[in-house]
Design a protein around this motif. Sequence first.
Motif, PDB file in Angstrom:
ATOM      1  N   HIS A 138      56.657  77.535 -29.936  1.00 29.76           N
ATOM      2  CA  HIS A 138      56.277  78.269 -28.732  1.00 29.76           C
ATOM      3  C   HIS A 138      55.128  77.521 -28.042  1.00 29.76           C
ATOM      4  CE1 HIS A 138      54.401  81.536 -26.352  1.00 29.76           C
ATOM      5  NE2 HIS A 138      55.664  81.878 -26.170  1.00 29.76           N
ATOM      6  N   PRO A 139      55.081  77.537 -26.703  1.00 24.63           N
ATOM      7  CA  PRO A 139      54.024  76.799 -25.989  1.00 24.63           C
ATOM      8  C   PRO A 139      52.597  77.204 -26.368  1.00 24.63           C
ATOM      9  CG  PRO A 139      55.771  77.413 -24.484  1.00 24.63           C
ATOM     10  CD  PRO A 139      56.076  78.099 -25.783  1.00 24.63           C
ATOM     11  N   SER A 140      52.422  78.385 -26.958  1.00 26.74           N
ATOM     12  CA  SER A 140      51.075  78.806 -27.358  1.00 26.74           C
ATOM     13  C   SER A 140      50.547  78.031 -28.555  1.00 26.74           C
ATOM     14  CB  SER A 140      51.063  80.299 -27.682  1.00 26.74           C
ATOM     15  OG  SER A 140      51.905  80.579 -28.792  1.00 26.74           O
ATOM     16  N   VAL A 141      51.438  77.359 -29.278  1.00 27.30           N
ATOM     17  CA  VAL A 141      51.006  76.576 -30.447  1.00 27.30           C
ATOM     18  C   VAL A 141      50.337  75.295 -29.954  1.00 27.30           C
ATOM     19  CG1 VAL A 141      51.781  75.328 -32.505  1.00 27.30           C
ATOM     20  CG2 VAL A 141      52.846  77.517 -31.887  1.00 27.30           C
ATOM     21  N   PRO A 142      49.079  75.044 -30.325  1.00 27.26           N
ATOM     22  CA  PRO A 142      48.345  73.877 -29.827  1.00 27.26           C
ATOM     23  C   PRO A 142      48.708  72.601 -30.584  1.00 27.26           C
ATOM     24  CG  PRO A 142      46.929  75.138 -31.270  1.00 27.26           C
ATOM     25  CD  PRO A 142      48.223  75.913 -31.174  1.00 27.26           C
ATOM     26  N   ALA A 143      49.978  72.232 -30.502  1.00 28.36           N
ATOM     27  CA  ALA A 143      50.439  71.017 -31.170  1.00 28.36           C
ATOM     28  C   ALA A 143      51.568  70.417 -30.348  1.00 28.36           C
ATOM     29  CB  ALA A 143      50.924  71.330 -32.586  1.00 28.36           C
ATOM     30  N   ASN A 144      51.520  69.107 -30.161  1.00 28.42           N
ATOM     31  CA  ASN A 144      52.553  68.413 -29.396  1.00 28.42           C
ATOM     32  C   ASN A 144      53.314  67.387 -30.237  1.00 28.42           C
ATOM     33  OD1 ASN A 144      52.014  69.648 -26.783  1.00 28.42           O
ATOM     34  ND2 ASN A 144      50.088  68.479 -26.834  1.00 28.42           N
ATOM     35  N   THR A 145      52.897  67.227 -31.480  1.00 26.57           N
ATOM     36  CA  THR A 145      53.568  66.305 -32.392  1.00 26.57           C
ATOM     37  C   THR A 145      53.687  66.972 -33.755  1.00 26.57           C
ATOM     38  OG1 THR A 145      51.528  65.283 -33.206  1.00 26.57           O
ATOM     39  CG2 THR A 145      52.534  64.326 -31.215  1.00 26.57           C
ATOM     40  N   VAL A 146      54.510  66.404 -34.618  1.00 25.33           N
ATOM     41  CA  VAL A 146      54.657  66.952 -35.971  1.00 25.33           C
ATOM     42  C   VAL A 146      53.345  66.870 -36.749  1.00 25.33           C
ATOM     43  CG1 VAL A 146      55.864  66.686 -38.182  1.00 25.33           C
ATOM     44  CG2 VAL A 146      57.146  66.520 -36.034  1.00 25.33           C
ATOM     45  N   PRO A 147      52.625  65.748 -36.751  1.00 25.87           N
ATOM     46  CA  PRO A 147      51.346  65.719 -37.474  1.00 25.87           C
ATOM     47  C   PRO A 147      50.351  66.759 -36.952  1.00 25.87           C
ATOM     48  CG  PRO A 147      52.060  63.482 -37.008  1.00 25.87           C
ATOM     49  CD  PRO A 147      52.977  64.390 -36.249  1.00 25.87           C
ATOM     50  N   GLU A 148      50.320  66.949 -35.638  1.00 23.33           N
ATOM     51  CA  GLU A 148      49.417  67.968 -35.080  1.00 23.33           C
ATOM     52  C   GLU A 148      49.824  69.367 -35.541  1.00 23.33           C
ATOM     53  OE1 GLU A 148      49.420  67.517 -30.866  1.00 23.33           O
ATOM     54  OE2 GLU A 148      48.262  65.638 -30.890  1.00 23.33           O
ATOM     55  N   PHE A 149      51.141  69.617 -35.614  1.00 23.99           N
ATOM     56  CA  PHE A 149      51.589  70.930 -36.070  1.00 23.99           C
ATOM     57  C   PHE A 149      51.220  71.148 -37.539  1.00 23.99           C
ATOM     58  CE2 PHE A 149      54.525  73.746 -38.197  1.00 23.99           C
ATOM     59  CZ  PHE A 149      54.468  74.882 -37.386  1.00 23.99           C
ATOM     60  N   ILE A 150      51.414  70.128 -38.368  1.00 30.31           N
ATOM     61  CA  ILE A 150      51.089  70.261 -39.792  1.00 30.31           C
ATOM     62  C   ILE A 150      49.588  70.551 -39.956  1.00 30.31           C
ATOM     63  CG2 ILE A 150      50.930  68.993 -41.979  1.00 30.31           C
ATOM     64  CD1 ILE A 150      53.537  67.571 -41.209  1.00 30.31           C
ATOM     65  N   ALA A 151      48.767  69.853 -39.207  1.00 28.28           N
ATOM     66  CA  ALA A 151      47.311  70.086 -39.291  1.00 28.28           C
ATOM     67  C   ALA A 151      46.965  71.502 -38.852  1.00 28.28           C
ATOM     68  CB  ALA A 151      46.575  69.066 -38.425  1.00 28.28           C
TER      69      ALA A 151
END
Length: 331
Positions: A138-151
């Motif tokens: 969802h756009p509310s998640v502050p991640a634009n890459t897989v590593p950013e999402f994992i962090a």
Amino acid sequence: MTQPRLSRRAALSLLAAPAVTTFAPAARAQDAYPSRPVSMIVPWAPGGSTDILARVLAEPLRLAFGQPFVVENRSGASGNIGSSFVARSAPDGQTLLVGSMSTHAMNDALFSNMPFNGAEDFTPVALLAYVLNTMVVHPSVPANTVPEFIAYAKANPGKIAYASAGAGSTNHLCAAMFAQMAGLDMVHVPYRGGAPATLDTVAGQTQLFFSAGTQTLEHVNNGRLKLLAVTEEKRSALLPDVPTVGESLPGFEMAVWYGALGPKGMAPALTNRLNAEMNKALMLPDVKGKMASIGVEVVNETPAAFAERLRLDAAKWHKVIRDLGIDKTDA
């Protein structure tokens, strides 16, 4: 006594007679396929990508074989009803299945009292296509890459919910495997199908969704979801600039395929003939274009290569499902 002499025409007739008696029926039997319209069973409801693929193939196959290839939808029990119908049919090529990785490489490990063995009770005819599988948030998640999402997920244990089309679905297995490999604590929210799972991710009720591009890319293009990666081993020719999950999480891979199968025991000559015509149909520009427009990439492989892919995937997903601790349910 002098024997009467046969005329040249009579002698030739006698010499030809055994050849006609011995070989003509076999030739006629081989040329007779198909002797009536062929049933192409899709074990899912109309309108999905499997159904679209079957219907796109039906016309070029009709032209090649001179009989209609009629698509029949026999949905239910996660694809087991339609697949079981084909498994019980005669191996004469008159009843074929357009199945998927889930019905043939996963269901045996997910359901008890299965009516068939996905890898052993069918004749692999042709690996037809791979459906583009995506990782979206969802756009509310502050991640634009897989590593950013994992962090972000590691910094917020238990606060990210991922949607699925139900326990044991490819969405569920993909996300559960991702969480295990990345060491994440996330909440599984199962839905009754992919459509409501997609809608709730778009609405922000869930934050993460692994699903086919047929369900997600429209929302990505409209800015309602963010595309982080695809789940195949290699980048897709359809989205060459989008990374794979495995580029950030080595070893992660899920390639969702569709294939044509027949009942166990089909003759190799018939299997090879069907394979050749299906591969020819898949390479037609309008077929490739139609499938690419819905995120499906057609392929061209032999029955033997498809059989090997099926064997390897069945072994892989049985182990993954066991390692994830997903319990079997009644078939």
